[in-house]
Design a protein around this motif. Structure first.
Motif, mmCIF file in Angstrom:
data_model
loop_
_atom_site.group_PDB
_atom_site.id
_atom_site.type_symbol
_atom_site.label_atom_id
_atom_site.label_comp_id
_atom_site.label_asym_id
_atom_site.label_seq_id
_atom_site.Cartn_x
_atom_site.Cartn_y
_atom_site.Cartn_z
ATOM 1 N N ASP A 168 1.767 4.831 10.329
ATOM 2 C CA ASP A 168 1.039 5.336 9.153
ATOM 3 C C ASP A 168 0.272 4.218 8.445
ATOM 4 O O ASP A 168 -0.894 4.387 8.079
ATOM 5 N N TRP A 169 0.923 3.097 8.236
ATOM 6 C CA TRP A 169 0.265 2.011 7.507
ATOM 7 C C TRP A 169 -0.908 1.462 8.305
ATOM 8 O O TRP A 169 -1.942 1.092 7.751
ATOM 9 N N THR A 170 -0.753 1.407 9.605
ATOM 10 C CA THR A 170 -1.812 0.829 10.433
ATOM 11 C C THR A 170 -2.972 1.813 10.581
ATOM 12 O O THR A 170 -4.143 1.412 10.585
ATOM 13 N N ARG A 171 -2.654 3.099 10.662
ATOM 14 C CA ARG A 171 -3.736 4.109 10.658
ATOM 15 C C ARG A 171 -4.464 4.081 9.307
ATOM 16 O O ARG A 171 -5.680 4.200 9.247
ATOM 17 N N ALA A 172 -3.686 3.905 8.220
ATOM 18 C CA ALA A 172 -4.307 3.832 6.888
ATOM 19 C C ALA A 172 -5.243 2.632 6.806
ATOM 20 O O ALA A 172 -6.179 2.613 6.004
ATOM 21 N N ALA A 173 -5.000 1.637 7.626
ATOM 22 C CA ALA A 173 -5.874 0.461 7.658
ATOM 23 C C ALA A 173 -7.054 0.676 8.616
ATOM 24 O O ALA A 173 -7.758 -0.274 8.959
ATOM 25 N N GLY A 174 -7.231 1.921 9.066
ATOM 26 C CA GLY A 174 -8.436 2.258 9.830
ATOM 27 C C GLY A 174 -8.309 2.125 11.335
ATOM 28 O O GLY A 174 -9.304 2.245 12.051
ATOM 29 N N LYS A 175 -7.102 1.882 11.824
ATOM 30 C CA LYS A 175 -6.953 1.683 13.263
ATOM 31 C C LYS A 175 -6.609 2.983 13.988
ATOM 32 O O LYS A 175 -6.035 3.899 13.393
ATOM 33 N N VAL A 176 -6.954 3.034 15.268
ATOM 34 C CA VAL A 176 -6.476 4.107 16.128
ATOM 35 C C VAL A 176 -5.208 3.570 16.790
ATOM 36 O O VAL A 176 -5.249 2.555 17.493
ATOM 37 N N VAL A 177 -4.092 4.214 16.484
ATOM 38 C CA VAL A 177 -2.792 3.711 16.953
ATOM 39 C C VAL A 177 -2.356 4.562 18.144
ATOM 40 O O VAL A 177 -2.250 5.788 18.033
#
Ligand code: NAD
Length: 373
Positions: A168-177
């Motif tokens: 969630d935090w990494t997607r919130a930072a704009g990444k495709v996880v």
């Protein structure tokens, strides 16, 4: 998004990872064991943001706010408030395990510890941890602040809560996880091997790097196999190939081609040394059998993806998306399979296996996926 992210290691990757989260509004605490790396971090972060500021992609206000959200701290103890810590330190197991122990001594029990390792098993890094359930991999690509893809790697004991927070935090930072299995090379570094390896096999058969690259570009690739090696650096590519070959028991699918070793021994590393397989020149001329060259390389890409799929922990879509985002491929291996058809891929591999020299025998045996389809 609320939350405090810790980053350990302020080298190439760590610096980019700091920016990823700070740009998304997270407060970031970052450290490095090397005092000079801490001392120069702010200057390097400012330099990394400069092109975006110059282009108008961020305003002066955004720029200042991003830097304000970043605090460089003296040691790991100061990361205590972080809910997620990403480590991007030296690539050795002992150093990473010892860092995990140090982090566990200060972090809240539910804080997540993510490793950015490229070549170590997340399972091995979690071994010996007090709470292995909070440990996982977040594999960023270089430059981290630019590349959209992050591979999220669970080991068998990682908790769903830890995966949810890191994702969630990494997607919130704009990444495709994308979920990736804890297998050597994860998805991208593993499935990319034939893009280089099969091109090197062709080179050793007497084809030129320029014509192979021209064939791949004609097939829709932004950059050919040798252009990409020149961009990454032949030494980096060789180290990745050797690492994967070792991890996969020296299977001929991961053969370390002499042409690559010779290139490194001669110092022709690519852009960084001023001379590579094609650099400073360009791809070309386009050979008359360009389509056959591209088919051969794509057949081996399809086969490698099939082997990885058979090992579990990933999906066709996951592999396709990861290769398109991580390597800028125009299509993923399963899209290649659909485009060429399984019969053509199988026939191409069978022809290659039949004519393979002794050291490459078994390289082209079809994955279970191709046998079944
Ligand atoms: N460079 C890439 O393209 C790339 C891509 C994906 C993942 N990775 C992985 O990211 C990690 C970092 O790679 P990099 O290229 O940024 O390396 P780097 O050498 O540029 O940076 C590593 C930093 O970690 C610091 N460091 C070393 N040991 C430390 C310790 N025990 N505690 C705190 N700081 C420590 C060093 O001082 C250095 O500043 C590695 O695990 C690497 O495999 C690298």
């Amino acid at each position: 998004m609320d939350g405090i992210v810790g980053v350990v290691g302020l080298g190439t990757m760590g610096l980019g990872i700091v920016l990823v989260y700070a740009q998304a509004g997270f407060a970031v605490l970052a450290t490095d064991s090397f005092p000079a790396a801490r001392a120069s971090a702010r200057e390097r972060l400012t330099a990394a943001l400069a092109p975006r500021l110059a282009k108008g992609a961020i305003s002066q206000g955004d720029h200042d706010a991003i830097l304000d959200r970043i605090t460089i701290v003296d040691d790991v103890a100061a990361l205590a408030p972080a809910g997620l810590v990403v480590e991007a330190i030296i690539e050795t197991l002992a150093a990473k395990q010892s860092l995990v122990a140090g982090l566990e001594a200060v972090l809240a029990p539910d804080a997540v510890i993510a490793t950015n390792t490229s070549s170590l098993a997340v399972t091995a890094i979690a071994t010996g941890a007090k709470r292995p359930e909070r440990i996982l991999g977040l594999h960023f690509f270089n430059p981290a602040q630019v590349m959209k893809l992050v591979e999220l790697v669970a080991h068998p004991g990682t908790s769903p809560a830890a995966l949810t927070r890191a994702g969630d935090w990494t997607r919130a930072a704009g990444k495709v996880v994308i979920d990736a299995p804890d297998r050597p090379g994860f998805i991208v570094n593993r499935c990319a091997r034939p893009f280089y390896g099969e091109a090197l096999a062709l080179l050793e058969e007497g084809r030129s790097a320029g014509e192979i690259d021209a064939a791949m570009q004609a097939a829709g690739y932004r950059i050919g196999s040798f252009g990409l090696i020149d961009l990454i650096g032949a030494d980096i590519n060789l180290a990745a190939t050797e690492g994967l070959s070792r991890a996969m028991g020296g299977h001929p699918r991961y053969h370390v081609f002499a042409a690559l070793q010779d290139q490194v021994a001669a110092g022709r590393l690519g852009r960084k040394s001023g001379q590579g397989f094609v650099f400073p020149g360009e791809a070309g001329p386009l050979p008359t059998d360009a389509a056959a060259i591209a088919l051969r390389i794509e057949a081996t890409l399809v086969n490698e993806a099939g082997w990885l799929l058979a090992e579990g922990g990933t999906t066709r879509d996951g592999i396709d998306s990861a290769l398109k985002l991580g390597l800028n491929f125009p299509r993923g291996p399963f899209e290649m399979l659909a485009a060429h058809g399984a019969d053509r891929i199988r026939a191409t591999l069978a022809g290659l296996e039949a004519s393979a020299p002794a050291h490459l025998k078994t390289r082209y045996l079809p994955s279970p996926l191709l046998e079944a389809s």
